[in-house]
Write a protein that holds these residues in place. Structure first.
Motif, PDB file in Angstrom:
ATOM      1  N   LEU A   1      14.118 -51.471 -86.388  1.00 36.45           N
ATOM      2  CA  LEU A   1      13.091 -51.669 -85.360  1.00 36.45           C
ATOM      3  C   LEU A   1      11.827 -51.019 -85.884  1.00 36.45           C
ATOM      4  O   LEU A   1      11.819 -49.830 -86.223  1.00 36.45           O
ATOM      5  CB  LEU A   1      13.511 -51.019 -84.036  1.00 36.45           C
ATOM      6  CG  LEU A   1      12.427 -50.879 -82.963  1.00 36.45           C
ATOM      7  CD1 LEU A   1      12.033 -52.238 -82.420  1.00 36.45           C
ATOM      8  CD2 LEU A   1      12.884 -49.973 -81.844  1.00 36.45           C
ATOM      9  N   HIS A   2      10.728 -51.801 -85.973  1.00 33.43           N
ATOM     10  CA  HIS A   2       9.485 -51.229 -86.480  1.00 33.43           C
ATOM     11  C   HIS A   2       8.302 -52.078 -86.028  1.00 33.43           C
ATOM     12  O   HIS A   2       8.456 -53.194 -85.554  1.00 33.43           O
ATOM     13  CB  HIS A   2       9.523 -51.129 -88.012  1.00 33.43           C
ATOM     14  CG  HIS A   2       9.324 -52.443 -88.692  1.00 33.43           C
ATOM     15  ND1 HIS A   2      10.284 -53.418 -88.733  1.00 33.43           N
ATOM     16  CD2 HIS A   2       8.264 -52.959 -89.354  1.00 33.43           C
ATOM     17  CE1 HIS A   2       9.836 -54.463 -89.402  1.00 33.43           C
ATOM     18  NE2 HIS A   2       8.604 -54.225 -89.789  1.00 33.43           N
ATOM     19  N   ALA A   3       7.137 -51.524 -86.191  1.00 35.51           N
ATOM     20  CA  ALA A   3       5.890 -52.257 -85.993  1.00 35.51           C
ATOM     21  C   ALA A   3       5.334 -52.506 -87.389  1.00 35.51           C
ATOM     22  O   ALA A   3       5.089 -51.557 -88.141  1.00 35.51           O
ATOM     23  CB  ALA A   3       4.907 -51.448 -85.163  1.00 35.51           C
ATOM     24  N   PRO A   4       5.166 -53.772 -87.789  1.00 33.98           N
ATOM     25  CA  PRO A   4       4.783 -54.073 -89.164  1.00 33.98           C
ATOM     26  C   PRO A   4       3.414 -53.552 -89.582  1.00 33.98           C
ATOM     27  O   PRO A   4       3.161 -53.335 -90.753  1.00 33.98           O
ATOM     28  CB  PRO A   4       4.834 -55.596 -89.232  1.00 33.98           C
ATOM     29  CG  PRO A   4       4.753 -56.055 -87.825  1.00 33.98           C
ATOM     30  CD  PRO A   4       5.317 -54.970 -86.982  1.00 33.98           C
TER      31      PRO A   4
ATOM     32  N   THR B   1      17.228 -53.759 -74.745  1.00 36.12           N
ATOM     33  CA  THR B   1      15.804 -54.069 -74.689  1.00 36.12           C
ATOM     34  C   THR B   1      15.509 -54.899 -73.446  1.00 36.12           C
ATOM     35  O   THR B   1      16.397 -55.586 -72.932  1.00 36.12           O
ATOM     36  CB  THR B   1      15.347 -54.862 -75.935  1.00 36.12           C
ATOM     37  OG1 THR B   1      15.912 -56.170 -75.885  1.00 36.12           O
ATOM     38  CG2 THR B   1      15.788 -54.160 -77.213  1.00 36.12           C
TER      39      THR B   1
ATOM     40  N   ALA C   1       2.980 -56.173 -83.046  1.00 34.44           N
ATOM     41  CA  ALA C   1       4.082 -56.169 -82.084  1.00 34.44           C
ATOM     42  C   ALA C   1       5.347 -55.647 -82.758  1.00 34.44           C
ATOM     43  O   ALA C   1       5.555 -55.816 -83.954  1.00 34.44           O
ATOM     44  CB  ALA C   1       4.307 -57.580 -81.555  1.00 34.44           C
ATOM     45  N   ALA C   2       6.205 -54.993 -81.976  1.00 32.27           N
ATOM     46  CA  ALA C   2       7.456 -54.452 -82.507  1.00 32.27           C
ATOM     47  C   ALA C   2       8.392 -55.584 -82.907  1.00 32.27           C
ATOM     48  O   ALA C   2       8.410 -56.647 -82.284  1.00 32.27           O
ATOM     49  CB  ALA C   2       8.117 -53.579 -81.452  1.00 32.27           C
ATOM     50  N   GLU C   3       9.133 -55.349 -83.992  1.00 35.46           N
ATOM     51  CA  GLU C   3      10.077 -56.351 -84.498  1.00 35.46           C
ATOM     52  C   GLU C   3      11.458 -55.728 -84.644  1.00 35.46           C
ATOM     53  O   GLU C   3      11.590 -54.584 -85.059  1.00 35.46           O
ATOM     54  CB  GLU C   3       9.640 -56.865 -85.873  1.00 35.46           C
ATOM     55  CG  GLU C   3       8.382 -57.666 -85.877  1.00 35.46           C
ATOM     56  CD  GLU C   3       8.024 -58.145 -87.286  1.00 35.46           C
ATOM     57  OE1 GLU C   3       7.157 -59.030 -87.370  1.00 35.46           O
ATOM     58  OE2 GLU C   3       8.588 -57.632 -88.272  1.00 35.46           O
ATOM     59  N   LEU C   4      12.481 -56.515 -84.303  1.00 35.68           N
ATOM     60  CA  LEU C   4      13.866 -56.169 -84.578  1.00 35.68           C
ATOM     61  C   LEU C   4      14.306 -57.013 -85.762  1.00 35.68           C
ATOM     62  O   LEU C   4      14.292 -58.240 -85.677  1.00 35.68           O
ATOM     63  CB  LEU C   4      14.759 -56.481 -83.369  1.00 35.68           C
ATOM     64  CG  LEU C   4      14.927 -55.420 -82.304  1.00 35.68           C
ATOM     65  CD1 LEU C   4      15.698 -55.973 -81.129  1.00 35.68           C
ATOM     66  CD2 LEU C   4      15.612 -54.191 -82.855  1.00 35.68           C
ATOM     67  N   LEU C   5      14.676 -56.388 -86.862  1.00 29.96           N
ATOM     68  CA  LEU C   5      15.125 -57.112 -88.044  1.00 29.96           C
ATOM     69  C   LEU C   5      16.600 -56.802 -88.285  1.00 29.96           C
ATOM     70  O   LEU C   5      16.992 -55.632 -88.340  1.00 29.96           O
ATOM     71  CB  LEU C   5      14.304 -56.707 -89.270  1.00 29.96           C
ATOM     72  CG  LEU C   5      12.798 -56.949 -89.203  1.00 29.96           C
ATOM     73  CD1 LEU C   5      12.122 -56.415 -90.440  1.00 29.96           C
ATOM     74  CD2 LEU C   5      12.509 -58.428 -89.040  1.00 29.96           C
TER      75      LEU C   5
ATOM     76  N   THR D   1      13.858 -57.457 -73.479  1.00 29.46           N
ATOM     77  CA  THR D   1      13.820 -58.857 -73.916  1.00 29.46           C
ATOM     78  C   THR D   1      15.219 -59.473 -73.984  1.00 29.46           C
ATOM     79  O   THR D   1      15.372 -60.613 -74.405  1.00 29.46           O
ATOM     80  CB  THR D   1      13.134 -58.981 -75.286  1.00 29.46           C
ATOM     81  OG1 THR D   1      13.793 -58.112 -76.219  1.00 29.46           O
ATOM     82  CG2 THR D   1      11.662 -58.624 -75.185  1.00 29.46           C
TER      83      THR D   1
END
Length: 193
Positions: free
Chosen positions: A162-165, A120, A170-174, A122
């Motif tokens: 990886l999803h957008a809630p 990523t 914003a996209a999140e990595l869980l 980031t």
């Protein structure tokens, strides 16, 4: 010398043509015989690519070295040496590389297999052996363990998502199922280790 050198050169050139094997100008050019029967049996494409945009504006691009359809399943394609890029609507980017991928156009899912590397913008670098990603929305999951190098430190986890809630979120990595983080803080100058 002005006469002898040109004559010697002419003599050398003429012996090259006299000694060389005769060439038949009507003979076909020698090439490796193509295996036409194998090519007829195997359908496929070289260097295919697929691009799309999700409902939330995320851009997804898949590329492969080679792709071929599954026998008796026209809606599924198997690809080798796959790379993917996702440009999120928020500006961040994700690049993915995998050994193989199974594209299911009916279910709009790609299953990446083998050595799967995810990076990523980031600063996260994720390694796993399987990643299932949707082709029409931002949702990717690993059903197995992941190994991660991140700005926070190195860690492992049993699963990643990886999803957008939500719409416009914003996209999140869980990371879940037994996350083990090794945190190494930066030492201030002059501070003892």
């Amino acid at each position: 010398i002005k006469t002898l050198l040109p004559l010697a050169a002419l003599g050398l050139l003429s012996t090259l043509f006299l000694i060389s094997d005769p060439v038949d100008p009507t003979a076909p050019v020698p090439t490796a015989p193509p295996n036409l029967e194998e090519r007829a049996r195997e359908l496929g494409a070289t260097a295919p690519s697929f691009a799309g945009v999700t409902d939330t504006g995320d851009e997804i691009v898949f590329r492969a070295a080679k792709a071929r359809p599954f026998p008796r399943q026209p809606d599924r394609v198997l690809a080798d040496d796959v790379t993917a890029g996702i440009r999120l609507s928020g500006g961040a980017g994700i690049s993915i590389r995998a050994d193989t991928a199974d594209f299911d156009s009916a279910g709009r899912i790609a299953g990446l297999r083998g050595e799967v590397l995810i990076a990523t913008t980031t600063g996260y670098r994720i390694e796993t052996d399987r990643l299932d990603t949707h082709l029409d929305r931002l949702l990717a999951t690993t059903p197995g363990p992941v190994s991660v190098a991140s700005p926070l430190g190195n860690f492992t986890a049993g699963r990643m998502r990886l999803h957008a809630p939500g719409p416009g979120g914003a996209a999140e990595l869980l990371f879940s199922e037994g996350v083990k983080l090794i945190y190494r803080p930066k030492m201030a100058e002059g501070q003892d280790k």
